[in-house]
Design an enzyme around this catalytic site. Structure first.
Site, PDB file in Angstrom:
ATOM      1  N   LYS A 129       0.866  -1.188   0.000  1.00  9.46           N
ATOM      2  CA  LYS A 129       0.000   0.000   0.000  1.00  9.46           C
ATOM      3  C   LYS A 129       0.893   1.225   0.000  1.00  9.46           C
ATOM      4  O   LYS A 129       2.034   1.170   0.473  1.00  9.46           O
ATOM      5  CB  LYS A 129      -0.860   0.011   1.263  1.00  9.46           C
ATOM      6  CG  LYS A 129      -2.111   0.831   1.145  1.00  9.46           C
ATOM      7  CD  LYS A 129      -3.243   0.006   0.570  1.00  9.46           C
ATOM      8  CE  LYS A 129      -4.487   0.802   0.328  1.00  9.46           C
ATOM      9  NZ  LYS A 129      -5.630  -0.067   0.019  1.00  9.46           N
ATOM     10  N   ASP A 169      -7.004   4.337  -4.306  1.00  6.29           N
ATOM     11  CA  ASP A 169      -7.664   4.200  -3.001  1.00  6.29           C
ATOM     12  C   ASP A 169      -8.297   5.574  -2.763  1.00  6.29           C
ATOM     13  O   ASP A 169      -8.535   6.319  -3.739  1.00  6.29           O
ATOM     14  CB  ASP A 169      -6.638   3.815  -1.907  1.00  6.29           C
ATOM     15  CG  ASP A 169      -7.293   3.296  -0.625  1.00  6.29           C
ATOM     16  OD1 ASP A 169      -7.638   2.111  -0.561  1.00  6.29           O
ATOM     17  OD2 ASP A 169      -7.480   4.091   0.333  1.00  6.29           O
TER      18      ASP A 169
HETATM   19  N1  GLU Z   1      -7.465   0.228  -2.725  1.00  9.16           N
HETATM   20  C1  GLU Z   1      -8.206  -0.956  -3.024  1.00  9.16           C
HETATM   21  C2  GLU Z   1      -8.224  -1.864  -1.824  1.00  9.16           C
HETATM   22  O1  GLU Z   1      -8.255  -1.392  -0.701  1.00  9.16           O
HETATM   23  C3  GLU Z   1      -7.797  -1.613  -4.338  1.00  9.16           C
HETATM   24  C4  GLU Z   1      -6.366  -1.990  -4.477  1.00  9.16           C
HETATM   25  C5  GLU Z   1      -5.977  -2.528  -5.869  1.00  9.16           C
HETATM   26  O2  GLU Z   1      -6.815  -2.614  -6.754  1.00  9.16           O
HETATM   27  O3  GLU Z   1      -4.787  -2.835  -6.012  1.00  9.16           O
HETATM   28  O4  GLU Z   1      -8.248  -3.059  -1.924  1.00  9.16           O
END
Ligand code: GLU
Length: 448
Positions: A129, A169
């Site tokens: 992340k 996100d």
């Molecule tokens: N931010 C999204 C999550 O919390 C998607 C992440 C992604 O698609 O890599 O899962």
């Protein structure tokens, strides 16, 4: 607070000691640990290989300065970061969050959650992340672009199709993904589509990715209700938030026969007893990028509430889809009192531990985010598949894959909860099943 054995306690204490001042990260670790005693007891090899200790330590953490100039020519400095948490199952995968609240502890909590979420999808993706404390609110398009370009000028050396694949996100949607991908492409002089997901449909994106998290959470809710012999038809729903997750949860809930009567943003919530008008909501949030009170101004019968809680609005099903720790014990007690039968986390960790406990005591069906909101990242993995094969799939085919994935995730969590003697406890089921897959891979890959 829930309990775990002395062995897990000492590992947890060590995590807290070594990462002070990161309460969200500690919360996410504790919540997983509370489920793990029976797995660790059954699998001595996990303790022998110190899997838990290794899992809590990110493989790599990158922090960097992001300098940029605003429209008035003033220099601005933000902090960028990427936590590459675990790559036992595949390249690090997870979104970027641009929000003033972002700090390392928040990115670590999100990265930690992502490991198990991604494992639950059954797809070959590790957990990571990233983000920045940049506040996109009120910034012009040019400012957003300059920020994204500066951010990527530092991040690009750490990511790649086989290394780390970011996405969106909070605060990062297809506009930001476009600027980020454009800068990556320029610096590397290669059209490496699979380096980032959530791309636009004209330049390597996948159908259904936009809708996937909200649709997926709703499918998960449908599975939870089906397991109790019930469905969504005629149900009243409340969805907090009005970003990408919330809007498409509302859409799918409506398609499946529910009436969604409230949604929100950081300025307050709107209550629309006749059911939300989705076209109006999309116009305000996706096109005009305006505040939610505009909805009530334009829709007769709807009211905007600035100081209050959206969870005061009576409902049968609730989907907290805004941000972490938005739904507290008091809110949970109100939902239970008002007869809410199911709660599904569209956001990451939106319910506090005390709220989750109240739901569990009141036998309210509860779908934890790492299972229920996995549809977004699962569809990102489908986008990566399409990029790798230079193909693009139809909406129907992709949505069927998403629905199947959500069914499988629910089934896995449900069966794991039964196997470990806690029927219907999807928190336990998700934590144990996700952990188990990663732990097995970590043992197999040796001490790395
Ligand atoms: N931010 C999204 C999550 O919390 C998607 C992440 C992604 O698609 O890599 O899962």
């Amino acid at each position: 607070m829930g309990q775990f054995s002395e062995r897990l306690s000492s590992i947890f204490d060590d995590v807290v000691r070594r990462s002070p001042g990161e309460p969200e990260f500690h919360q996410a670790v504790r919540e997983v640990f509370e489920s793990l005693d029976p797995v660790v007891a059954k699998h001595p090899e996990f303790a022998e290989h110190k899997i838990l200790q290794r899992l809590c330590e990110p493989e790599r953490q990158i922090m960097f300065r992001v300098p940029w100039q605003d429209d008035s020519g003033e220099v601005q400095i933000n902090r960028g970061m990427r936590v590459q948490f675990n790559s036992a199952l595949g390249p690090y995968k997870g979104g970027l969050r641009f929000h003033p609240s972002v700090n390392l502890g928040i990115i670590k909590f999100l990265g930690f959650e992502q490991i198990f979420k991604n494992a639950l999808t059954g797809m070959p993706i590790g957990g990571g992340k990233g983000g920045s404390d940049f506040d996109p609110k009120g910034r012009s398009d040019q400012e957003i672009m300059r920020f994204c370009q500066s951010f990527m000028t530092e991040l690009y050396r750490n990511i790649g199709e086989y290394t780390d694949v970011p996405a969106g996100d909070i605060g990062v949607g297809s506009r930001e993904i476009g600027y980020l991908f454009g800068q990556y492409k320029r610096i590397t002089n290669s059209y490496e589509s699979g380096v980032i997901t959530g791309k636009g449909l004209d330049w390597g994106g996948a159908l259904v990715r936009t809708e996937a998290t909200g649709y997926g959470a709703t499918y998960f809710l449908q599975e939870m209700l089906a397991a109790r012999g019930s469905d969504l038809e005629g149900r009243t729903a409340v969805v907090s938030g009005s970003g990408n997750v919330a809007v498409y949860a509302v859409e799918k809930l409506q398609q499946l026969g529910a009436k969604v009567v409230a949604c929100s943003d950081s300025s307050g919530y709107v209550h629309d007893p006749d059911g939300l008008n989705l076209d109006l909501l999309k116009q305000i949030k996706e096109v005009e990028r305006a505040r939610i009170d505009v909805y009530a101004e334009r829709r007769s019968g709807a009211r905007f509430v600035a100081d209050g809680s959206i969870w005061d609005v009576p409902c049968d099903v609730a989907l907290p889809s805004a941000t972490q720790n938005e739904l507290t014990a008091d809110h949970a007690a109100t939902l239970v009192k008002n007869g809410c039968v199911a709660v599904v986390e569209g956001a990451n960790m939106p319910c506090t531990p005390d709220a989750v406990r109240i739901f569990s005591e009141a036998k309210v069906a509860f779908g934890p985010g790492k299972a229920a909101n996995a549809g977004g990242v699962a569809t990102s993995a489908l986008e990566m598949q399409q990029n790798a094969s230079r193909d693009s799939w139809s909406f129907e085919f992709t949505e069927a894959r998403l629905a199947e994935t959500m069914r499988n995730i629910h089934q896995t969590c449900y069966e794991t909860a039964e196997e470990y003697g806690s029927p219907l406890d999807l928190v336990k089921g998700a934590n144990i099943a996700g952990f188990h897959r990663v732990a097995r891979a970590m043992v197999a890959l040796g001490l790395i």
